[in-house]
Design a protein around this motif. Structure first.
Motif, short mmCIF file in Angstrom:
data_model
loop_
_atom_site.label_atom_id
_atom_site.label_comp_id
_atom_site.label_asym_id
_atom_site.label_seq_id
_atom_site.Cartn_x
_atom_site.Cartn_y
_atom_site.Cartn_z
N UNK A 286 0.57 5.83 -5.19
CA UNK A 286 -0.79 5.59 -4.69
C UNK A 286 -0.91 4.18 -4.12
N UNK A 287 -0.35 3.19 -4.85
CA UNK A 287 -0.41 1.81 -4.36
C UNK A 287 0.37 1.66 -3.06
N UNK A 288 1.56 2.31 -3.02
CA UNK A 288 2.37 2.22 -1.80
C UNK A 288 1.64 2.86 -0.61
N UNK A 289 1.08 4.03 -0.85
CA UNK A 289 0.36 4.73 0.21
C UNK A 289 -0.86 3.93 0.67
N UNK A 290 -1.57 3.33 -0.25
CA UNK A 290 -2.75 2.52 0.12
C UNK A 290 -2.33 1.32 0.96
N UNK A 291 -1.23 0.67 0.53
CA UNK A 291 -0.77 -0.50 1.28
C UNK A 291 -0.42 -0.13 2.72
N UNK A 292 0.30 0.99 2.84
CA UNK A 292 0.68 1.42 4.19
C UNK A 292 -0.54 1.76 5.04
N UNK A 293 -1.52 2.40 4.45
CA UNK A 293 -2.72 2.75 5.20
C UNK A 293 -3.52 1.51 5.58
N UNK A 294 -3.59 0.52 4.67
CA UNK A 294 -4.31 -0.72 5.00
C UNK A 294 -3.61 -1.47 6.12
N UNK A 295 -2.26 -1.52 6.07
CA UNK A 295 -1.51 -2.17 7.15
C UNK A 295 -1.73 -1.44 8.47
N UNK A 296 -1.70 -0.08 8.39
CA UNK A 296 -1.89 0.70 9.61
C UNK A 296 -3.28 0.51 10.19
N UNK A 304 4.25 2.90 8.89
CA UNK A 304 5.50 3.57 8.48
C UNK A 304 5.15 5.01 8.13
N UNK A 305 5.14 5.85 9.16
CA UNK A 305 4.70 7.22 8.97
C UNK A 305 5.61 7.99 8.01
N UNK A 306 6.92 7.77 8.14
CA UNK A 306 7.84 8.49 7.25
C UNK A 306 7.61 8.09 5.79
N UNK A 307 7.39 6.80 5.54
CA UNK A 307 7.14 6.34 4.17
C UNK A 307 5.85 6.91 3.62
N UNK A 308 4.82 6.98 4.47
CA UNK A 308 3.54 7.55 4.01
C UNK A 308 3.70 9.02 3.66
N UNK A 309 4.45 9.74 4.50
CA UNK A 309 4.68 11.16 4.20
C UNK A 309 5.47 11.30 2.90
N UNK A 310 6.49 10.45 2.73
CA UNK A 310 7.30 10.52 1.51
C UNK A 310 6.45 10.27 0.27
N UNK A 311 5.58 9.24 0.30
CA UNK A 311 4.71 8.96 -0.85
C UNK A 311 3.74 10.10 -1.10
N UNK A 312 3.25 10.70 -0.01
CA UNK A 312 2.33 11.83 -0.17
C UNK A 312 3.03 13.01 -0.82
N UNK A 313 4.29 13.25 -0.41
CA UNK A 313 5.06 14.34 -1.02
C UNK A 313 5.30 14.06 -2.50
N UNK A 314 5.62 12.81 -2.82
CA UNK A 314 5.81 12.45 -4.24
C UNK A 314 4.54 12.71 -5.03
N UNK A 315 3.40 12.32 -4.47
CA UNK A 315 2.13 12.57 -5.15
C UNK A 315 1.89 14.07 -5.33
N UNK A 316 2.19 14.82 -4.29
CA UNK A 316 1.98 16.26 -4.35
C UNK A 316 2.86 16.89 -5.42
N UNK A 317 4.15 16.50 -5.44
CA UNK A 317 5.06 17.05 -6.44
C UNK A 317 4.65 16.66 -7.86
#
Length: 484
Positions: A286-296, A304-317
């Motif tokens: 969640x922190x990683x995804x928030x940081x990426x969204x704030x930077x974006x 970093x679209x790939x990183x955001x997708x990866x963090x989202x997948x981790x959250x989903x799993x």
């Protein structure tokens, strides 16, 4: 005595049972005593009549009144066939024959020959040459028969027995002798009064003793109740109820209660750790995804679209794993479909062509079906293969074999293996060995815990049986589905 308390109900129940038993026993004792004394009086009268009859047989008619059997205190008469009194004890010497004023005895059986007699107060029990009756005769203060009006104080019942005999002249006579039933009546009355007086006293004693014994027996239960109330108020599950030194039901109740408290404490502690670990695991993506969204938001070109997708997948799993664990903890039962493990392995291996290490099927997959949820069993196999991929050196092996009355699904890798002391710990939730944590950034430590929970709920087991240094070997054992 508190209304509805166990002590009051126990005391009342015991008192009622004892009261019923004593009343029944009292009726039996009184009836037995009355019958016994009546038989004794009859036997006494019978012996006296027989003795007098023997004497009468030795004297002529004119001497009958002088025989010894007629000079006693008990009533006696010798009557010929015409109803004439040939001899009698003093009070009955000038009285009619006793057979003429007999009244019924409720214990006598009626003579069938007299059933049509209009005098209902005359009943006889005739046995061969002997007849028995009950007479009510006037008595004085001493209980002796008298017809002197100045001395009569009432009447008294006598058991009278008549015996057939002959005088020395050959005259047929009936010899009557009586025995007083006053002693019988007095004894029965005394016993009845004693019972009526003693019954309430005994019932009070029974109620008191039952109350005290029940109070003492339930004292540990009250201690358990008070401690449980205190535990509920304080929510301190580390406390325990007192255990009596006895080995009775109350002691077993206390031990079971403490075992329940211990299990509840462990469950609450595991729940707390689960929530804490889940919060910790969720915090990183969640922190990683928030940081990426704030930077974006500030610099879209740096997203970093790939990183955001990866963090989202981790959250989903992770959310899916937590949801499945919650359903398992709530007691969700798997469906009872028939599932082929061999077909399940083929489907899962076919979907893993892009895995870092090749998955090789060892030998022929054993045929057979198990009962359960295909989706949950596929999740178990997927988690085991994911775990093997993270730790394998070059390949992962899968096999299905028949074992006893079930099937064994084996997933093995050629990695470093699991130390013997950690083979049970790896199935705990959110547990990751240090080596796995350094090599795997994505695992939350829930895969093996979920796999074991699913295996147990399917009536099977999941264990790690590999040797340290020779790779890990996870074995899922499930019972075969019954035919039909």
């Amino acid at each position: 005595m508190r209304k509805g308390s166990v002590r009051s109900r126990a005391a009342l129940g015991a008192t009622l049972v004892v009261a019923l038993a004593l009343v029944a026993a009292g009726f039996f004792v009184v009836a037995t005593l009355r019958d016994g004394l009546a038989d004794t009086a009859k036997l006494t009268a019978q012996n006296a009549a027989s003795a007098t009859a023997a004497q009468v047989g030795d004297v002529p008619d004119s001497e009958v009144r002088n025989v010894d059997g007629l000079d006693g205190d008990e009533p006696a008469q010798v009557v010929n066939a015409d109803g004439k009194v040939l001899g009698a004890s003093d009070p009955l010497e000038r009285r009619p024959a006793m057979a003429d004023f007999a009244r019924p005895d409720k214990h006598d059986r009626p003579d069938k020959s007299d059933e049509d007699d209009s005098d209902e107060d005359s009943r006889e029990d005739v046995d061969g040459d002997e007849e028995s009756k009950v007479l009510a005769l006037p008595v004085d203060d001493d209980g002796e028969v008298t017809y002197d009006k100045e001395d009569v104080v009432g009447t008294q019942e006598f058991r009278v027995v008549g015996v057939q005999s002959f005088t020395g002249d050959g005259t047929p006579v009936t010899v009557y002798s009586g025995a007083s039933l006053g002693a019988q009546r007095e004894a029965v009355s005394t016993v009845t009064r004693s019972m009526l007086f003693g019954l309430p006293v005994l019932l009070i004693v029974v109620a008191g003793v039952t109350w005290l014994v029940t109070r003492r027996a339930l004292r540990p239960v009250e201690g358990i109740r008070q401690e449980m109330s205190a535990i509920t108020a304080s929510t301190d599950l580390s406390r325990r109820v007192p255990e009596p030194d006895s080995r009775d039901e109350v002691a077993r109740l206390a031990r079971t209660t403490n075992e329940t408290l211990a299990a509840l404490e462990g469950s609450v502690e595991r729940q707390r750790r689960f929530v804490a670990d889940a919060s910790h695991e969720l915090r990183s993506p969640v922190a990683s995804l928030r940081t990426q969204l704030e930077v974006a938001a500030a610099h879209p070109e740096l997203l970093d679209l790939d990183g955001a997708v990866e963090d989202t997948v981790r959250l989903q799993n992770l959310a899916a794993d937590l949801l499945l664990l919650a359903r398992l903890d709530a007691g969700e039962r798997p469906t009872q479909a028939r599932v082929s493990l061999a077909a399940l392995v083929r489907e899962e291996v076919a979907q893993r062509a892009a895995d870092p290490h090749p998955v090789r099927v060892e030998g022929a997959l054993a045929d057979g079906e198990v009962r359960g949820s295909k989706g949950q069993l596929a999740r178990v196999l997927g988690n085991l293969l994911d775990n093997a991929q993270r730790h394998a050196g070059s390949e992962v092996r899968v096999s299905v074999m028949a074992e006893g009355g079930g099937l064994a699904l084996v997933v093995a890798d050629d990695g470093e293996g699991v130390p013997e002391g950690e083979r049970e710990r790896i199935f705990e939730r959110f547990v990751r060995l240090d080596g796995a944590r350094s090599r795997d950034e994505g695992g939350a430590g829930l895969g093996l815990a979920i796999a074991r929970d699913v295996a147990v709920r399917h009536g099977g087991s999941l264990t790690e049986e590999g040797a340290s240094g020779a790779g890990a070997r996870f074995v899922l054992r499930l019972p075969l589905a019954a035919e039909g």
